[in-house]
Write an enzyme that holds these catalytic residues in place. Structure first.
Site, PDB file in Angstrom:
ATOM      1  N   GLY A  12       0.751  -1.213  -0.399  1.00 47.26           N
ATOM      2  CA  GLY A  12       0.044  -0.108  -0.205  1.00 47.26           C
ATOM      3  C   GLY A  12       1.039   1.480   0.295  1.00 47.26           C
ATOM      4  O   GLY A  12       1.581   0.833   0.873  1.00 47.26           O
ATOM      5  N   GLY A  14      -0.355   4.758   0.454  1.00 43.50           N
ATOM      6  CA  GLY A  14      -1.375   5.410   0.269  1.00 43.50           C
ATOM      7  C   GLY A  14      -0.509   6.658   1.521  1.00 43.50           C
ATOM      8  O   GLY A  14       0.707   6.598   1.362  1.00 43.50           O
ATOM      9  N   PHE A  15      -0.783   7.597   2.450  1.00 54.60           N
ATOM     10  CA  PHE A  15      -0.525   8.218   3.471  1.00 54.60           C
ATOM     11  C   PHE A  15       0.656   7.230   4.181  1.00 54.60           C
ATOM     12  O   PHE A  15       2.029   7.811   4.458  1.00 54.60           O
ATOM     13  CB  PHE A  15      -1.622   8.554   3.947  1.00 54.60           C
ATOM     14  CG  PHE A  15      -2.517   9.617   3.872  1.00 54.60           C
ATOM     15  CD1 PHE A  15      -1.730  11.123   3.035  1.00 54.60           C
ATOM     16  CD2 PHE A  15      -3.626   9.858   3.036  1.00 54.60           C
ATOM     17  CE1 PHE A  15      -2.321  12.508   2.178  1.00 54.60           C
ATOM     18  CE2 PHE A  15      -4.796  10.757   2.658  1.00 54.60           C
ATOM     19  CZ  PHE A  15      -3.570  11.754   2.036  1.00 54.60           C
ATOM     20  N   GLY A  16       0.881   6.248   4.894  1.00 54.15           N
ATOM     21  CA  GLY A  16       1.310   5.891   5.715  1.00 54.15           C
ATOM     22  C   GLY A  16       2.601   5.267   5.199  1.00 54.15           C
ATOM     23  O   GLY A  16       3.571   5.327   5.411  1.00 54.15           O
ATOM     24  N   VAL A  81      -2.632  -8.350  -3.426  1.00 49.32           N
ATOM     25  CA  VAL A  81      -1.518  -9.560  -3.140  1.00 49.32           C
ATOM     26  C   VAL A  81      -2.957 -10.043  -2.056  1.00 49.32           C
ATOM     27  O   VAL A  81      -3.571 -10.079  -2.139  1.00 49.32           O
ATOM     28  CB  VAL A  81      -1.131  -8.687  -1.556  1.00 49.32           C
ATOM     29  CG1 VAL A  81      -1.009  -9.998  -0.436  1.00 49.32           C
ATOM     30  CG2 VAL A  81      -0.182  -7.912  -2.018  1.00 49.32           C
ATOM     31  N   GLU A 172     -19.700  17.250   3.769  1.00 47.22           N
ATOM     32  CA  GLU A 172     -18.433  17.508   1.903  1.00 47.22           C
ATOM     33  C   GLU A 172     -19.443  17.227   1.065  1.00 47.22           C
ATOM     34  O   GLU A 172     -19.511  18.442   0.511  1.00 47.22           O
ATOM     35  CB  GLU A 172     -16.873  17.183   2.109  1.00 47.22           C
ATOM     36  CG  GLU A 172     -16.177  17.995   3.152  1.00 47.22           C
ATOM     37  CD  GLU A 172     -14.927  17.690   4.045  1.00 47.22           C
ATOM     38  OE1 GLU A 172     -14.123  17.785   4.323  1.00 47.22           O
ATOM     39  OE2 GLU A 172     -14.515  16.058   3.573  1.00 47.22           O
ATOM     40  N   ASP A 301      -5.351   3.073   8.594  1.00 47.61           N
ATOM     41  CA  ASP A 301      -6.749   2.286   8.424  1.00 47.61           C
ATOM     42  C   ASP A 301      -6.715   1.135   8.428  1.00 47.61           C
ATOM     43  O   ASP A 301      -8.545   0.713   9.300  1.00 47.61           O
ATOM     44  CB  ASP A 301      -7.888   3.087   6.759  1.00 47.61           C
ATOM     45  CG  ASP A 301      -8.167   4.100   6.688  1.00 47.61           C
ATOM     46  OD1 ASP A 301      -7.852   5.373   7.269  1.00 47.61           O
ATOM     47  OD2 ASP A 301      -8.493   4.686   5.963  1.00 47.61           O
TER      48      ASP A 301
END
Length: 423
Positions: A12, A14-16, A81, A172, A301
């Site tokens: 992954g 993403g942000f992390g 995966v 939003e 997450d």
């Protein structure tokens, strides 16, 4: 004699995952392999603006390879995966496999329907670009269908949008759809008045934005209502059908129902033989490691981090980013035979935009709302966006939309013979 490098495998980007990559980039001790189902890093906080035609996908996404071009010890592999052999320390994907010394699971989350699996087929979620484009297509097409019908009474189910979930995403989306229909495209149609569009935001709990103060929640509700959004609190959804949403006291007819009410761990996290919570998030210790395998980290997450806390850390980008930097440091310290300290999250606050010039932002006891909150929201989102081109194009799109009340990404890609236009 060359030193044998340790293999870090990250699932992954993403942000992390990106923070782990950046923190250990060009490190002589580590070889980093990243496996991701997507070829891009996505700035998820702005997905709703793609969904409502303000921004294009390229404004909020950047190819992962372009981020890592200068990192000689980083390899990107596109793959899904399918299996992890924790004892053999091997990950399998696309008929390939990679071994590891350290494994980082940063697989994110997916939409949760709280056991009501049939609702997935009747609603639209918002977790990735595919979801955002599906929502955008549905919204734009609904106006085209209403224009073809030409009669509001017959077309009103097409012009009624229901958002379920009163968190930041729901707020939003509701504000942005109301702004799009009541202002931005109002002069574009001849047979219908898009200003008659109805937007309903449904929240099962007593108020919106439960992570915010009650004052911010009240301000948000008032601003949404001033924009024509109907806000229903204390209104749990009983059922979702092909024609709308069933509540305790009414049934709301709508052709477009957007689900923003919950998330759970990714499909991969669900399948892994690791200790998980009810939302399929993997439970980690105070060092963000799995209980079963200390060389396996889970962040963002996908993780349930609740050590010393009343409730698990929320699934927001600041948590993932801080955890990514933290475990990168810990891996480095471990290889240097130095001691490590437990993870501590520094809460930088919460932000949510309501619409043009209105947002709420809270940083501890410091609170902003209205245009000051919106400017703070704009600044923070530009700062944390990845890629200079993305920041410039996003800012220009925002300025254009702000000054002209236009949305520049109102494209329906399919041809009309591929779409149903019957009421």
């Amino acid at each position: 004699m060359s030193q044998i490098k340790k293999k870090i495998l990250i699932i992954g980007a993403g942000f992390g995952g990106l923070q782990v990559i950046k923190s250990l980039a060009n490190h002589k001790v580590f070889d980093i392999t990243v496996v991701d189902k997507k070829n891009h890093h996505l700035f998820q906080p702005l997905l709703y603006q793609v969904a409502t035609a303000v921004l294009s996908p390229a404004d909020i996404a950047i190819p992962s390879r372009s981020i890592t071009t200068k990192y000689k010890n980083v390899k990107i592999l596109l793959g899904d995966v399918t299996e992890i052999d924790f004892k053999a320390r091997e990950v399998k994907f696309q008929n390939n496999s990679e071994s590891y010394d350290y494994l980082v699971l940063a697989t994110g989350a997916r939409t949760s329907y709280f056991g009501n699996h049939s609702w997935k087929e009747k609603t639209l979620g918002l977790k990735n670009l595919k979801d955002a484009l599906a929502i955008r297509r549905r919204i734009l097409l609904s106006f085209e269908q209403a224009e073809l019908i030409g009669n509001y009474e017959k077309a009103k189910s097409f012009m009624h949008y229901v958002i379920i979930g009163g968190g930041p995403t729901g707020v939003e989306l509701a504000g942005s759809i109301a702004e799009l229909s009541h202002n931005i495209i109002r002069k574009d149609f001849r047979n219908i008045d898009s200003g008659m569009t109805k937007v309903t935001l449904i929240e099962a709990g007593p108020r919106l934005l439960t992570a915010f103060s009650e004052k911010s929640s009240t301000f948000t509700k008032e601003k949404l209502e001033s924009r024509g959004v109907e806000v229903l609190t204390n209104s749990p959804v009983l059922d979702i059908t092909d024609t709308g949403v069933v509540l305790k006291d009414r049934t709301i007819e709508s052709k477009t129902v957007i689900w923003a009410a919950g998330v759970e761990g990714s499909e991969l996290a669900k399948q892994l033989p690791l200790n998980k919570d009810k939302a399929n998030r993997i439970i980690v210790d105070e060092y963000c490691r799995t209980i079963e395998y200390p060389e396996v980290f889970v962040i963002g997450d996908a993780a349930n981090y609740s050590k010393g806390l009343e409730r698990p850390l929320p699934g927001v980008s600041p948590v993932a980013m801080q955890q990514g930097r933290y475990i990168a440091k810990n891996i480095d310290l471990t290889e240097k035979k130095k001691s490590i300290s437990p993870f501590h999250y520094f809460d930088k606050g919460n932000m949510a935009t309501i619409g043009r010039t209105d947002a709420v932002a809270e940083f501890g006891k410091f609170r902003l709302k209205g245009i000051l909150g919106w400017l703070g929201w704009l600044f923070v989102h530009l700062v944390y966006q990845v890629g200079f081109k993305n920041k410039v194009s996003t800012l220009l799109s925002w300025v254009w939309s702000y000054l002209t009340f236009r949305a520049g990404s109102r494209l329906i890609q399919e041809e009309m013979d591929e779409l149903s236009v019957r009421p």
